[in-house]
Design an enzyme around this catalytic site. Structure first.
Site, mmCIF file in Angstrom:
data_model
loop_
_atom_site.group_PDB
_atom_site.id
_atom_site.type_symbol
_atom_site.label_atom_id
_atom_site.label_comp_id
_atom_site.label_asym_id
_atom_site.label_seq_id
_atom_site.Cartn_x
_atom_site.Cartn_y
_atom_site.Cartn_z
ATOM 1 N N LYS A 79 0.855 -1.195 0.000
ATOM 2 C CA LYS A 79 0.000 0.000 0.000
ATOM 3 C C LYS A 79 0.888 1.242 0.000
ATOM 4 C CE LYS A 79 -3.948 1.932 2.624
ATOM 5 N NZ LYS A 79 -4.781 1.768 3.835
ATOM 6 N N SER A 154 -9.668 1.815 2.732
ATOM 7 C CA SER A 154 -8.781 2.553 1.853
ATOM 8 C C SER A 154 -7.737 1.697 1.141
ATOM 9 C CB SER A 154 -8.058 3.650 2.634
ATOM 10 O OG SER A 154 -7.231 3.075 3.640
ATOM 11 N N SER A 178 -9.764 -0.481 6.972
ATOM 12 C CA SER A 178 -9.200 -0.391 5.628
ATOM 13 C C SER A 178 -8.486 -1.628 5.103
ATOM 14 C CB SER A 178 -8.254 0.798 5.529
ATOM 15 O OG SER A 178 -9.014 1.970 5.404
HETATM 16 N N1 GLN Z 1 -13.095 4.110 6.139
HETATM 17 C C1 GLN Z 1 -12.497 4.543 7.352
HETATM 18 C C2 GLN Z 1 -12.137 6.005 7.249
HETATM 19 O O1 GLN Z 1 -12.470 6.568 6.278
HETATM 20 C C3 GLN Z 1 -11.304 3.691 7.677
HETATM 21 C C4 GLN Z 1 -10.062 4.091 7.011
HETATM 22 C C5 GLN Z 1 -8.875 3.250 7.379
HETATM 23 O O2 GLN Z 1 -9.020 2.220 8.039
HETATM 24 N N2 GLN Z 1 -7.698 3.717 7.006
HETATM 25 O O3 GLN Z 1 -11.555 6.594 8.103
#
Ligand code: GLN
Length: 473
Positions: A79, A154, A178
């Site tokens: 990532k 994400s 994410s």
């Molecule tokens: N969807 C969540 C957010 O927008 C989680 C994001 C993540 O785990 N990096 O914060």
């Protein structure tokens, strides 16, 4: 069958039996990328030349009969918020679009020590803020199961690359879901480890008390192998835990008789798609048939989890992201009249709308007038959630529910309405708030043929049990 379709443990065996070579694996992965990534767009950058060179060297070591670690010669996708020395690490943000880290994250050092081969850096929501990968400043990644749908986020690029066989393994990061949510939407396995088990050194910080790096893989065995490789204490991360780790592949045994499963009714209530619910409950029935006991119970404070998460995560993000000021590194505006204008223009131009929204929200809840009402209260409520999970784990070995309230949604369907997007984190954020581990495993598809994931949550440092249950699903 192409080599890129296999798992790390299958390829590892074939390499050791001299049925295949490392360059063959790496070439198969890049062939798949060349074929598919124009559509899927999982990758921000690729390392083909370097990877082929490393593959040839690794093959020499296999040929010389060296006894190599499990990930030797195995391609892995990273990532793009995890620092890789000499390779651009953009966080899918204009702010870092030309940033080349001078050092490797600890997880990267560990992977290199094992002989894993970095394929490329995968797309994400800008600074990991989002649940669909639509917040990337560069491009939208598509779900390999349906190109009109999001891959989740994400870590959408990592999950999509694994699902499309554009890699063998991937790393993601999980602040509020994410790793697990994109794994669920793409039909692959995603493990969010206990807070502190994997070093965050070199992971670009979003919300430091919630962030964890973890595996995204094709099966549970690969998740255990990759977790083995990246876990462990690190003196560069003050929150990393010093403990003896078991060999997590020892968890992979058949049989769960006597296992106690708790089903929180909050995970099966309003807002959870009925088909998703049905498929998860059917899987739970199967676990029961294999000898587990199942009981419904309640974690009432889960109803506050989304509010707690979006207050704490935004507060920490607003502080962490203050370092991008156009002075030290990253994007700088073309011209500015004085220091204040330099900050203002740099940050206005460098950050996308979701990141700005979080910085504003975070600054607000930390401001002197509102600190007690929001931030402090959220911290207290966080303790409540922790205590309720602790209590639940005195009765149950694992807690099970859906990973995501819906299967993959259409690109654009939720991007105009941030609150609706935040709702897709409802099942995953409680786990980060409590700091405990959870794994998402694919358990079937809905009527639109889109993957459904089941989330298995364990007590802190009990990755062994959730891996074992996942292996038996
Ligand atoms: N969807 C969540 C957010 O927008 C989680 C994001 C993540 O785990 N990096 O914060």
């Amino acid at each position: 069958m192409e080599l890129c379709e296999l798992t790390a443990h299958e390829l590892g065996k074939m390499l050791r039996n001299k049925e295949i070579t490392v360059p063959q694996i790496v070439e198969s992965v890049y062939k798949s990328i060349e074929l598919k990534d124009n559509d899927i767009k999982a990758y921000i950058s690729l390392q083909k030349e370097e990877a082929l060179k490393e593959a040839a060297e690794m093959q020499k070591r296999f040929d010389a009969g060296e006894d190599l670690p499990p990930l030797a010669g195995i391609p892995i996708t990273i990532k793009d918020n995890i620092c890789t020395k000499g390779i651009k690490t953009t966080c899918a943000s204009k702010m870092l679009q030309d940033f080349v880290p001078p050092y490797d994250a600890t997880v990267i050092e560990k992977l290199k020590a094992q002989g894993a081969i970095i394929v490329g850096k995968s797309n994400l929501d800008e600074f990991a803020m989002g649940g669909s990968t639509e917040n990337s400043a560069f491009m939208k990644t598509r779900n390999p199961h349906n190109l009109e749908c999001v891959p989740g986020g994400s870590s959408g690029g990592s999950a999509a690359s694994v699902a499309a066989n554009e890699t063998i393994l991937a790393l993601g990061s999980d602040t509020g879901g994410s790793i697990r949510q994109p794994a669920s939407l793409c039909g692959v396995v995603g493990l969010k480890p206990t807070y502190g088990t994997v070093s965050r050194f070199g992971l670009v910080a979003f919300a430091s008390s919630l962030d964890q790096i973890g595996p995204i893989t094709k099966d549970v065995e690969d998740a255990a192998i990759l977790f083995n490789a990246i876990c462990g204490h690190d003196e560069h991360d003050a929150t990393s835990v010093s403990m003896e780790h078991p060999d997590y592949t020892k968890a992979l045994e058949k049989g769960i008789s006597g296992l106690k499963i708790g089903l929180p009714k909050e995970f099966f209530g309003e807002g959870i798609n009925s088909e998703v619910k049905e498929i998860v409950l059917k899987k739970v029935e199967e676990l029961k048939a294999k000898g587990a006991t199942v009981e419904e119970f309640s974690i009432p404070s889960i109803d506050y989890a989304l509010s707690i998460y979006y207050i704490l995560a935004s507060a920490e993000a607003s502080s962490n992201l203050s370092r991008y000021d156009g002075v030290k590194y990253g994007y700088r505006t073309e011209s500015a009249d004085g220091l204040n204008e330099l900050y203002e223009k740099t940050r206005s131009e460098g950050f996308g709308p979701e990141v700005k929204r979080r910085i504003m929200l975070g600054t607000y809840v930390l401001s002197s007038g509102y600190y007690d009402a929001y931030y402090k209260k959220a911290l207290k409520a966080r303790t409540l959630i922790r205590q309720e999970f602790d209590k639940a784990f005195t009765k149950y070995d694992v807690i099970i529910g859906p990973t995501s309230p819906t299967t993959a949604f259409k690109i654009g369907e939720k991007s105009e309405n941030p609150l609706e997007m935040y709702l897709s984190d409802v099942c995953t954020v409680p786990v980060n708030i409590a700091g405990i581990p959870a794994i998402s495993v694919p358990i079937g598809t809905d009527s639109k043929n889109l993957p459904v994931g089941m989330q298995i949550i364990g007590k802190a440092f009990d990755e062994m049990t959730i891996l074992k249950v996942a292996y038996n699903v």
